[in-house]
Write a protein that holds these residues in place. Structure first.
Motif, PDB file in Angstrom:
ATOM      1  N   GLY A 150       0.811  -1.207   0.000  1.00 41.76           N
ATOM      2  CA  GLY A 150       0.000   0.000   0.000  1.00 41.76           C
ATOM      3  C   GLY A 150       0.846   1.260   0.000  1.00 41.76           C
ATOM      4  O   GLY A 150       0.536   2.231  -0.703  1.00 41.76           O
ATOM      5  N   SER A 151       1.926   1.249   0.758  1.00 39.20           N
ATOM      6  CA  SER A 151       2.799   2.424   0.850  1.00 39.20           C
ATOM      7  C   SER A 151       3.556   2.664  -0.449  1.00 39.20           C
ATOM      8  O   SER A 151       3.603   3.798  -0.958  1.00 39.20           O
ATOM      9  N   ILE A 152       4.171   1.606  -0.986  1.00 39.12           N
ATOM     10  CA  ILE A 152       4.942   1.731  -2.228  1.00 39.12           C
ATOM     11  C   ILE A 152       4.045   2.192  -3.377  1.00 39.12           C
ATOM     12  O   ILE A 152       4.392   3.088  -4.159  1.00 39.12           O
ATOM     13  N   ALA A 153       2.868   1.570  -3.476  1.00 35.15           N
ATOM     14  CA  ALA A 153       1.958   1.908  -4.578  1.00 35.15           C
ATOM     15  C   ALA A 153       1.463   3.347  -4.475  1.00 35.15           C
ATOM     16  O   ALA A 153       1.289   4.029  -5.490  1.00 35.15           O
ATOM     17  N   PHE A 154       1.236   3.814  -3.261  1.00 35.79           N
ATOM     18  CA  PHE A 154       0.757   5.179  -3.047  1.00 35.79           C
ATOM     19  C   PHE A 154       1.790   6.197  -3.523  1.00 35.79           C
ATOM     20  O   PHE A 154       1.450   7.236  -4.089  1.00 35.79           O
ATOM     21  N   ILE A 155       3.072   5.879  -3.317  1.00 39.34           N
ATOM     22  CA  ILE A 155       4.141   6.827  -3.651  1.00 39.34           C
ATOM     23  C   ILE A 155       4.602   6.684  -5.099  1.00 39.34           C
ATOM     24  O   ILE A 155       4.735   7.677  -5.832  1.00 39.34           O
ATOM     25  N   TRP A 156       4.842   5.427  -5.537  1.00 41.73           N
ATOM     26  CA  TRP A 156       5.460   5.206  -6.849  1.00 41.73           C
ATOM     27  C   TRP A 156       4.590   4.425  -7.843  1.00 41.73           C
ATOM     28  O   TRP A 156       5.017   4.158  -8.955  1.00 41.73           O
ATOM     29  N   GLY A 157       3.394   4.010  -7.437  1.00 42.50           N
ATOM     30  CA  GLY A 157       2.537   3.255  -8.346  1.00 42.50           C
ATOM     31  C   GLY A 157       2.598   1.758  -8.090  1.00 42.50           C
ATOM     32  O   GLY A 157       3.580   1.254  -7.535  1.00 42.50           O
ATOM     33  N   TRP A 158       1.563   1.042  -8.511  1.00 41.01           N
ATOM     34  CA  TRP A 158       1.460  -0.377  -8.175  1.00 41.01           C
ATOM     35  C   TRP A 158       2.503  -1.241  -8.878  1.00 41.01           C
ATOM     36  O   TRP A 158       2.920  -2.276  -8.337  1.00 41.01           O
ATOM     37  N   ARG A 159       2.981  -0.843 -10.049  1.00 39.42           N
ATOM     38  CA  ARG A 159       3.968  -1.647 -10.764  1.00 39.42           C
ATOM     39  C   ARG A 159       5.299  -1.720 -10.018  1.00 39.42           C
ATOM     40  O   ARG A 159       5.993  -2.739 -10.051  1.00 39.42           O
ATOM     41  N   THR A 160       5.634  -0.643  -9.320  1.00 41.62           N
ATOM     42  CA  THR A 160       6.903  -0.603  -8.577  1.00 41.62           C
ATOM     43  C   THR A 160       6.979  -1.709  -7.541  1.00 41.62           C
ATOM     44  O   THR A 160       8.045  -2.278  -7.303  1.00 41.62           O
ATOM     45  N   MET A 161       5.828  -2.039  -6.922  1.00 40.03           N
ATOM     46  CA  MET A 161       5.824  -3.080  -5.903  1.00 40.03           C
ATOM     47  C   MET A 161       6.266  -4.424  -6.488  1.00 40.03           C
ATOM     48  O   MET A 161       7.017  -5.172  -5.867  1.00 40.03           O
ATOM     49  N   TYR A 162       5.830  -4.709  -7.688  1.00 38.29           N
ATOM     50  CA  TYR A 162       6.203  -5.982  -8.315  1.00 38.29           C
ATOM     51  C   TYR A 162       7.679  -5.995  -8.722  1.00 38.29           C
ATOM     52  O   TYR A 162       8.346  -7.036  -8.647  1.00 38.29           O
ATOM     53  N   PRO A 236     -16.983   5.689   1.584  1.00 37.52           N
ATOM     54  CA  PRO A 236     -17.444   6.424   2.764  1.00 37.52           C
ATOM     55  C   PRO A 236     -17.954   5.461   3.832  1.00 37.52           C
ATOM     56  O   PRO A 236     -18.450   4.374   3.501  1.00 37.52           O
ATOM     57  N   PRO A 237     -17.806   5.773   5.130  1.00 36.75           N
ATOM     58  CA  PRO A 237     -17.396   7.077   5.662  1.00 36.75           C
ATOM     59  C   PRO A 237     -15.898   7.283   5.765  1.00 36.75           C
ATOM     60  O   PRO A 237     -15.452   8.338   6.182  1.00 36.75           O
ATOM     61  N   PHE A 238     -15.085   6.273   5.366  1.00 32.89           N
ATOM     62  CA  PHE A 238     -13.641   6.390   5.570  1.00 32.89           C
ATOM     63  C   PHE A 238     -12.940   7.014   4.360  1.00 32.89           C
ATOM     64  O   PHE A 238     -12.158   7.949   4.514  1.00 32.89           O
ATOM     65  N   SER A 239     -13.175   6.464   3.170  1.00 33.62           N
ATOM     66  CA  SER A 239     -12.561   6.980   1.929  1.00 33.62           C
ATOM     67  C   SER A 239     -11.038   7.049   2.048  1.00 33.62           C
ATOM     68  O   SER A 239     -10.409   8.053   1.701  1.00 33.62           O
ATOM     69  N   TYR A 240     -10.441   5.947   2.539  1.00 32.46           N
ATOM     70  CA  TYR A 240      -8.994   5.928   2.762  1.00 32.46           C
ATOM     71  C   TYR A 240      -8.239   5.681   1.460  1.00 32.46           C
ATOM     72  O   TYR A 240      -8.741   5.057   0.527  1.00 32.46           O
ATOM     73  N   SER A 241      -6.994   6.138   1.444  1.00 33.77           N
ATOM     74  CA  SER A 241      -6.104   5.917   0.308  1.00 33.77           C
ATOM     75  C   SER A 241      -5.497   4.510   0.391  1.00 33.77           C
ATOM     76  O   SER A 241      -5.618   3.812   1.411  1.00 33.77           O
ATOM     77  N   THR A 242      -4.817   4.125  -0.694  1.00 34.78           N
ATOM     78  CA  THR A 242      -4.132   2.829  -0.716  1.00 34.78           C
ATOM     79  C   THR A 242      -3.108   2.736   0.409  1.00 34.78           C
ATOM     80  O   THR A 242      -2.951   1.677   1.042  1.00 34.78           O
ATOM     81  N   LEU A 243      -2.400   3.814   0.662  1.00 33.27           N
ATOM     82  CA  LEU A 243      -1.413   3.848   1.742  1.00 33.27           C
ATOM     83  C   LEU A 243      -2.071   3.576   3.082  1.00 33.27           C
ATOM     84  O   LEU A 243      -1.605   2.732   3.869  1.00 33.27           O
ATOM     85  N   GLN A 244      -3.144   4.265   3.378  1.00 37.41           N
ATOM     86  CA  GLN A 244      -3.823   4.109   4.667  1.00 37.41           C
ATOM     87  C   GLN A 244      -4.405   2.701   4.828  1.00 37.41           C
ATOM     88  O   GLN A 244      -4.328   2.110   5.901  1.00 37.41           O
ATOM     89  N   ILE A 245      -4.965   2.166   3.762  1.00 41.14           N
ATOM     90  CA  ILE A 245      -5.544   0.828   3.827  1.00 41.14           C
ATOM     91  C   ILE A 245      -4.464  -0.214   4.090  1.00 41.14           C
ATOM     92  O   ILE A 245      -4.634  -1.130   4.901  1.00 41.14           O
ATOM     93  N   GLY A 246      -3.312  -0.074   3.422  1.00 37.85           N
ATOM     94  CA  GLY A 246      -2.225  -1.022   3.616  1.00 37.85           C
ATOM     95  C   GLY A 246      -1.731  -1.079   5.041  1.00 37.85           C
ATOM     96  O   GLY A 246      -1.346  -2.140   5.543  1.00 37.85           O
ATOM     97  N   LEU A 247      -1.768   0.044   5.729  1.00 44.01           N
ATOM     98  CA  LEU A 247      -1.266   0.101   7.109  1.00 44.01           C
ATOM     99  C   LEU A 247      -2.119  -0.720   8.077  1.00 44.01           C
ATOM    100  O   LEU A 247      -1.644  -1.081   9.158  1.00 44.01           O
ATOM    101  N   PHE A 248      -3.351  -1.031   7.714  1.00 46.22           N
ATOM    102  CA  PHE A 248      -4.187  -1.819   8.605  1.00 46.22           C
ATOM    103  C   PHE A 248      -3.656  -3.246   8.758  1.00 46.22           C
ATOM    104  O   PHE A 248      -4.006  -3.947   9.710  1.00 46.22           O
ATOM    105  N   GLY A 249      -2.812  -3.681   7.828  1.00 45.12           N
ATOM    106  CA  GLY A 249      -2.217  -4.997   7.955  1.00 45.12           C
ATOM    107  C   GLY A 249      -1.362  -5.136   9.196  1.00 45.12           C
ATOM    108  O   GLY A 249      -1.211  -6.237   9.750  1.00 45.12           O
TER     109      GLY A 249
END
Length: 387
Positions: A150-162, A236-249
């Motif tokens: 979630g963090s990598i994709a938020f900053i550099w895009g999902w392809r970077t993670m792979y 809604p009601p959260f509307s979290y970003s990919t970064l925020q969602i990934g942190l729940f792990g």
């Protein structure tokens, strides 16, 4: 040869980083949907296709660990994983990405070769704790993968993670080549006889049947949650970003801490009692999810409970099956884990379907019914089994 603690920790480290390949895709669903201009539910197919690929690899490849030298098999399959991850990173259509995800899943079965290797090199009294430690590494890898992805994709895009995952597996390939011990094959027949022998164990080992069925449903619950929670938190009601969602792990780290304790308990006289504890924890976690509303503390508590419950179920069942037929541990593990990850794939698809039909409330109701079914199956076998 008895494994040293450093060997066990190294195996746990490699297991965690390789199994992470299966879960990187989960926080990426929203970004993948945007890039390919498809719905989020359609993009979610990459989650269960990866798990389906893993189940396929388990069924077709893992049994060969009883037939061939495991270290060479581990290195070869890790090399394939590097290629599959690069294919995902370079996919220019969603169709190619789906194919890559199946291959990523199929080539990420290395942890299921490491576990039987560790079990074979460990004494009976240490087997449960050893499996618990390696499973801790596995769970940490699962949890960290979501946060990292979630963090990598938020900053550099999902392809970077792979791309990063391919680099990690390349480094692990060198490390495992230098440090992993060699093993001796225990099966002298051909591939057809090897596969046929698995059905023999299914028919003659009731513990294997119970462990596999319970794990199928438990994995379905866990996978349904981690797939659907991305949609829940992105809306809604959260509307979290990919970064925020990934942190729940990270909230599931308690499950990783519980794995060594569960491993010790699973070496006791009646390890089955751990299963009921795990099932009850899963049910309580779903109750927390249902009543979350906008109260995230209930949601986080549910994540902790569902991961501890999963560890109680999985580590206990894996320790039980490894004690059945020592010379067939890869084949027993193949049956057990193939069924488990078919359950994970079904769970992801079920979670997405429940979300489409009734969103979060229906998801919670549907998964709760699955846990109740699992408890009924546990009670059915309780009259027959004590180990």
């Amino acid at each position: 040869m008895e494994l040293k603690r450093t060997d066990v920790l190294l195996m746990a480290f490699c297991t965690g980083l390789i199994v992470a390949n299966i879960y990187y895709c989960q926080p990426l669903v929203i970004l993948v949907a945007k890039e390919f201009s498809i719905t989020e539910s359609h993009a979610g197919k990459i989650t269960y296709l990866t798990q389906a690929g893993y189940a396929l690899g388990l069924f077709l490849i893992v049994p060969l660990g009883d037939m061939f030298e495991r270290r060479k098999q581990i290195l070869l399959i890790t090399g394939v994983a590097v290629v599959a991850l690069l294919m995902a990173a370079l996919s220019h259509t969603f169709f190619l990405l789906q194919i890559a995800c199946v291959l990523i899943g199929a080539s990420s079965i290395v942890p299921q070769l490491i576990l039987p290797m560790a079990a074979n090199l460990t004494s009976d009294e240490k087997r449960g704790p050893t499996i618990g430690i390696i499973m801790s590494g596995l769970l940490i890898g699962i949890l960290a993968s979501r946060a990292l992805s979630g963090s990598i994709a938020f900053i550099w895009g999902w392809r970077t993670m792979y791309f990063i995952a391919a680099g990690i597996c390349s480094l692990l390939l060198l490390l495992m080549a230098a440090r992993f011990p060699q093993s001796k094959p225990t099966f002298n027949g051909n591939y057809k006889e090897l596969m046929q022998s698995m059905w023999h164990y299914v028919k003659t080992q009731p513990v294997l049947r119970e462990a596999s069925i319970i794990n199928f449903l438990a994995f379905a619950i866990l996978s349904a949650f981690w797939t659907t929670m991305v949609l829940f938190l992105a809306n809604p009601p959260f509307s979290y970003s990919t970064l925020q969602i990934g942190l729940f792990g990270i909230a599931g780290a308690a499950g990783a801490l519980a794995a060594p304790l569960v491993g010790k308990l699973s070496s006791g006289k009646n390890p089955r009692k751990n299963l009921l504890t795990g099932l009850i924890l899963q049910l309580l976690s779903i109750a927390g999810f249902y009543f979350t509303g906008s109260h995230l503390y209930l949601f986080i508590a549910g994540i902790i409970l569902i991961d501890i419950g999963q560890q109680a179920i999985h580590v206990t069942n894996q320790t039980r099956i490894y004690a059945l037929v020592p010379e067939a541990r890869n084949r027993l593990n193949t049956v057990f884990m193939s069924v488990s990850f078919v359950g994970a794939s079904v769970g992801s698809a079920l979670g997405l379907w429940l979300w489409d039909k009734g969103q979060w409330p229906l998801f919670c109701l549907g998964t709760a019914l699955v846990v109740v079914l699992n408890i009924l199956i546990y009670n059915f076998y309780s009259r027959k089994l004590t180990t």
